[in-house]
Enzyme design. Structure first.
Site, PDB file in Angstrom:
ATOM      1  N   TYR A 115       0.626  -1.203  -0.371  1.00  0.00           N
ATOM      2  CA  TYR A 115       0.310   0.215  -0.539  1.00  0.00           C
ATOM      3  C   TYR A 115       0.257   1.461   0.187  1.00  0.00           C
ATOM      4  CZ  TYR A 115      -2.611   3.585   1.743  1.00  0.00           C
ATOM      5  OH  TYR A 115      -3.051   4.910   1.795  1.00  0.00           O
ATOM      6  N   GLU A 139      -4.121   7.747  -3.573  1.00  0.00           N
ATOM      7  CA  GLU A 139      -3.742   5.972  -3.134  1.00  0.00           C
ATOM      8  C   GLU A 139      -3.981   5.277  -4.049  1.00  0.00           C
ATOM      9  OE1 GLU A 139      -6.081   5.019   1.247  1.00  0.00           O
ATOM     10  OE2 GLU A 139      -6.892   4.434  -0.578  1.00  0.00           O
TER      11      GLU A 139
END
Lengths: 391, 333
Positions: free
Chosen positions: A109, A197
Site C-alpha cells: 500500500y 492512494e
C-alpha cells in the site's frame, strides 16, 4: 472532486507513475477491442464507479480469452454494484477498465495525503496492501510507515528509499519503488490532490512496481487551476439533487432523515442538524445557503429540500448578521407561496431586524412555526414531527 | 483587556476597492476600527471613500503595495479580501512588509498555497488568522473582519471558533444574557490554517482580561483533541465547548474544506470525549452554549452583580480544584 480509477491512472501515467497496460470501455464491443489492443494472455475487467470494495461485489473479474472478456463485460455493464461504500442502493456500472493481468509477487500500500496535525503532506506505505487501510491504521498503526513531504523542501529520494527498504524491497523492485513514490508525490502536488492512494501497489515477479488500483481526490478549491479536470467529472456518480443545488450555488448534501434544514454558514448548518437529532428527528440534508440568503436562494433551497419525499418538516435557521432578517423573512414568505409547501416549516431568524422578520412571518397568513431562540426552534421541530401536517 | 486587536491596531485593508473589501471596510470604520490604509495595485496615490452603496465616513488612503502603506501609515495589521487564488500572494506581501497580524477572510484558498506560505509565516513570527474565517473582534475596541459588530458586548469571555455563523450564535447567546466578550476569534474552517485552537487558548490563558473561554469546534482533523490536551495541562480558566457535526456522515465535506470525517477519524463523539476528559464543559446542543457559560461563571463567582442561583453540591465538588486556581488568577489582577 473524485475521478474514476481509469482517469486517475491516465493522470498518474503522465507523471511517470507505472500502471498496467489498460483501456477504458463504455460498451461490450469497446471492452473486447480494448483487450485485443492491449494484448497479453489474460485481462482484468474492472467496473468503474466512485466507490471502493468493488472486488467483493463482483465488480472485478479475470478473463482468459476475448470471449470471456465479452461475456464479463456484457454482465457487468448495466449491473447494480453494491459495495460497503455504495450503500444498499448500489450503483449502476456504465464504464469499464480492461487491463492486462500482471504476475503479482507482493501486494503493498502507498498513499499521499494531508496530515492536518502537522500541516504537511505525508507519504504513507504499508506491507498490508489490498486490504482496507483504515482497518490497518486502527488495529496495527505500527504497520503504516510515514515520511513527511516538507513544506518548502519537498519529498526527497532518501525518504523514498527509507520507505522502500522498510517495505523489504531490494534490487530492481527497490529502484522502481523509489521512482514510483517520487512520481506519485510529484503528481499529488502538481495536480492539487487531497488524496492519492495506490491500494494495492504490486511488485511483479520480474521486479516491476505497478499501481494495480488508483484513487485520486482533488482539492475543490484548486479546480480553477486545472480546467482540464472539469471534463473528468462524472455527474452520474453524484446525487441529482446535489448537482441541482450546485447550479444554484447552494452547498447541499443529501442525508437519510426526515427533517430538512436550510441554514446560513457551514458550522451553524451542522449545529442545526445536531439540534434536529436532539429534538427527536433525523436531518434529511445539510444545506448551507451561504452569506446572502435572498428570496431566490431560499426558493431553490425549498425546491431541493422538498424534492426529497422523506422530508416531513423543514427547519430554517438563519443568523442575520450582515444579512437582514426581514429580507430573509420576505424571501421565505415569497418562496413558500410559490413552491406550495405542504409540510410544517419552523423558521428561526435571529440577529439584525429579527423582530420585524417574525412579524412578517406571523402576518403572512402562512402556517409557519416561528421561533426566537435555538432552544425554541428545537422544541418547535419536535412539535412539527409529532403533529400531522396542517395541525 | 483583549488579545491581538485593540486600540493600538492600525489596519490596512488588502483588496479595499473590491465589493467585499468596500462593504466591510465601511462596517469596520463604523465600528471604530482604525483603518489607516487600503491596498489595490494600480490605484495607489488616491483616496477612497467607498462607493455609491457603501460610503465611508472618512477617506482611506490607497497604496499600490503593502510596503508603501506600512511606510506611510505605520500599519501593523492587515485584513485580506482578495480572490482565493491571490490570497497566498497577499499573505506573503503583508508578511514581507513587516505586518505582524494578518487576517485572511478569503474563502476557497487551495491547500497547496497555504502549505507554501506556512513556513514563511512561522519563521517571521507573524500571526496569521484564517483563511476562510470571519476574523477577530475585541468588542468596543476594534473589529477586523466580517462579523456583525452589534451582536457583541465588551466583557471578559474569550471565544474561539472554527465556524462563522455558529460563532455569532454563541456570541449572541452570551450578549443576550449580559455576558460580554474580551475577544472573539474565528480561526477558520480550512485544513491548513495560521492560528490553531492551541495558539488562541494560550493567548486567552495569559490575558488578565479574560475569565473564561468558549471553544467551538467541528468534525475533521484533530485540533480539538490537541486543544483539549493543552487545556488539561495549562489552562485553569473554565472552558465551555461545543463540536458541530455529530450527525455528519463520514467521507462527506460539510461545507468547510476541513469539516470531513476521513478514515473514521475526526468524529464529533471522539472530540467531545477528549474535551470532557480535559475538564471542559461540553454542551450537546449549540442552543446551550450561553446558558452553560452563565452557569459556569456563576459557580465560580465571576458574575457578581446578579444573585447566584442554587449551587448543587456534587457540581460544586467537581468544580473545586478549578475554583481555587480561578481565585488565584483573579488575585493576580
Amino acid at each position: 472532486m473524485k475521478v474514476h480509477e481509469y482517469q486517475a491512472k491516465e493522470i498518474l501515467k503522465k507523471f511517470g507513475v507505472a500502471v498496467p497496460p489498460g483501456k477504458a470501455a463504455f460498451s461490450v464491443e469497446e471492452a473486447v477491442s480494448a483487450a485485443y489492443g492491449i494484448g497479453g494472455s489474460g485481462w482484468v475487467v474492472k467496473a468503474q464507479i466512485h466507490a471502493g470494495g468493488r472486488g467483493k461485489g463482483g465488480g472485478v473479474r479475470v478473463a482468459k480469452t476475448l470471449e470471456e472478456v465479452r461475456h464479463i463485460a456484457s454482465q457487468m455493464l448495466g449491473m447494480k454494484l453494491v459495495t460497503h461504500q455504495t450503500g444498499p442502493e448500489g450503483k449502476i456500472v456504465k464504464r469499464l477498465l480492461v487491463e492486462q493481468v500482471v504476475a503479482i509477487a507482493r501486494e503493498l500500500y502507498v498513499g499521499v495525503t494531508l496530515d492536518r496535525a502537522s500541516s504537511r503532506n505525508v507519504v504513507m506505505a504499508s506491507t498490508e496492501g489490498g486490504v482496507e487501510i483504515e482497518k490497518v491504521a486502527a488495529e496495527t498503526p505500527g504497520k503504516i510507515l510515514r515520511e513527511p513531504v516538507e513544506r518548502t523542501a519537498g519529498f526527497h529520494a532518501f525518504q523514498a528509499r527509507t520507505l522502500a527498504f522498510a517495505l523489504g524491497l531490494s534490487g530492481d523492485a527497490l529502484k522502481n519503488c523509489v521512482k514510483f513514490l517520487s512520481a506519485l508525490t510529484t503528481a499529488y502536488e502538481a495536480m492539487d490532490c487531497s488524496l492519492a492512494e495506490i491500494n494495492p501497489l504490486v511488485i511483479t515477479k520480474d521486479g516491476a512496481v505497478l499501481a494495480l488500483d488508483a484513487k485520486i481526490n482533488f482539492d475543490d478549491n484548486a479546480l480553477e487551476r486545472h480546467p482540464e479536470l472539469n471534463l473528468l467529472r462524472d455527474l452520474g456518480e453524484e446525487d441529482p439533487l446535489e448537482v441541482e443545488a450546485s447550479k444554484s450555488n447552494l452547498n447541499y448534501i443529501k442525508l437519510e432523515g426526515n427533517v430538512g434544514c436550510m441554514v446560513n454558514g457551514a458550522g451553524l448548518a451542522m449545529g442545526t442538524m445536531d439540534i434536529i437529532k436532539l429534538a427527536g428527528g433525523e436531518p434529511a440534508n445539510f444545506l448551507d445557503v451561504g452569506g446572502g440568503a435572498s428570496a431566490e436562494t431560499v426558493e431553490s433551497g425549498f425546491k431541493i429540500i422538498l424534492a426529497d419525499p422523506h422530508v416531513k418538516a423543514v427547519l430554517i435557521n438563519i443568523f442575520g448578521g450582515i444579512v437582514r432578517c426581514d429580507r430573509v423573512a420576505t424571501g421565505v414568505v415569497e418562496a413558500a407561496r410559490k413552491v406550495k409547501v405542504e409540510v410544517p416549516i419552523v423558521v428561526r431568524l435571529a440577529g439584525t431586524n429579527a423582530e420585524i422578520a417574525q412579524d412578517i412571518l406571523k402576518n403572512s397568513g402562512l402556517n409557519f412555526l416561528v421561533a426566537g431562540s435555538l432552544k425554541e426552534a428545537a422544541a418547535r421541530v419536535t412539535q412539527a414531527i409529532r403533529e400531522p401536517v396542517g395541525a | 483587556m483583549s488579545i491581538l486587536v485593540g486600540k493600538s491596531t492600525r489596519l490596512v485593508v488588502q483588496g479595499v476597492t473590491g465589493g467585499e473589501g468596500t462593504f466591510h471596510t465601511k462596517q469596520m470604520l463604523d465600528y471604530g476600527t482604525n483603518v489607516v490604509a487600503g491596498v489595490t495595485p494600480g490605484k495607489g496615490g488616491t483616496d477612497y471613500a467607498g462607493n455609491e452603496k457603501d460610503k465611508f465616513k472618512r477617506d482611506v488612503p490607497v497604496f499600490n503595495t503593502v510596503a508603501d502603506a506600512v511606510r506611510k501609515t505605520q500599519a501593523n495589521a492587515s485584513v485580506i479580501f482578495v480572490p482565493a487564488l491571490f490570497a497566498a500572494d497577499a499573505i506573503l506581501e503583508a508578511g514581507s512588509a513587516g505586518i505582524g497580524l494578518i487576517v485572511c477572510i478569503t474563502e476557497g484558498v487551495p491547500t497547496r498555497d497555504m502549505l507554501r506560505v506556512y513556513d514563511f509565516v512561522r519563521s517571521k513570527e507573524i500571526r496569521l488568522i484564517g483563511p476562510n474565517c470571519p476574523g477577530i473582534i475585541s468588542p468596543g475596541l476594534c473589529k477586523v473582519g466580517i462579523m456583525p459588530g452589534f451582536i457583541h458586548r465588551k466583557g471578559r469571555v474569550g471565544v474561539i471558533s472554527r465556524s462563522g455563523t455558529l460563532t455569532y450564535e454563541a456570541v449572541w447567546q452570551l450578549t443576550e444574557r449580559g455576558i460580554g466578550q474580551s475577544t472573539c476569534i474565528g480561526i477558520g474552517g480550512d485544513p491548513v490554517i495560521g492560528t490553531q485552537f492551541i495558539d488562541a487558548l494560550e493567548l486567552f490563558n495569559q490575558d488578565p482580561g479574560t475569565d473564561a473561554v468558549i471553544m467551538i469546534g467541528e468534525i475533521g482533523g484533530t485540533s480539538e483533541e490537541e486543544a483539549a490536551a493543552f487545556i488539561k495541562k495549562n489552562v485553569r480558566k473554565p472552558v465551555v465547548g461545543f463540536i458541530a457535526g455529530r450527525t455528519a456522515p463520514p467521507g462527506r465535506r460539510m461545507g468547510h474544506a476541513g469539516a470531513i470525517i476521513a478514515g473514521g477519524k475526526g468524529t464529533a463523539q471522539e472530540k467531545m470525549a477528549a474535551m470532557r476528559a480535559a475538564g471542559i464543559h461540553v454542551v450537546e446542543s449549540p442552543a446551550m452554549i450561553g446558558e452553560t457559560m452563565e452557569k459556569v461563571l456563576r459557580r465560580k463567582g465571576l458574575i457578581r452583580s446578579l444573585p447566584a442561583r442554587k449551587k448543587p453540591a456534587p457540581a460544586r465538588k467537581k468544580a473545586a480544584p478549578l475554583r481555587r486556581k480561578g481565585a488565584r488568577s483573579r488575585k493576580k489582577r
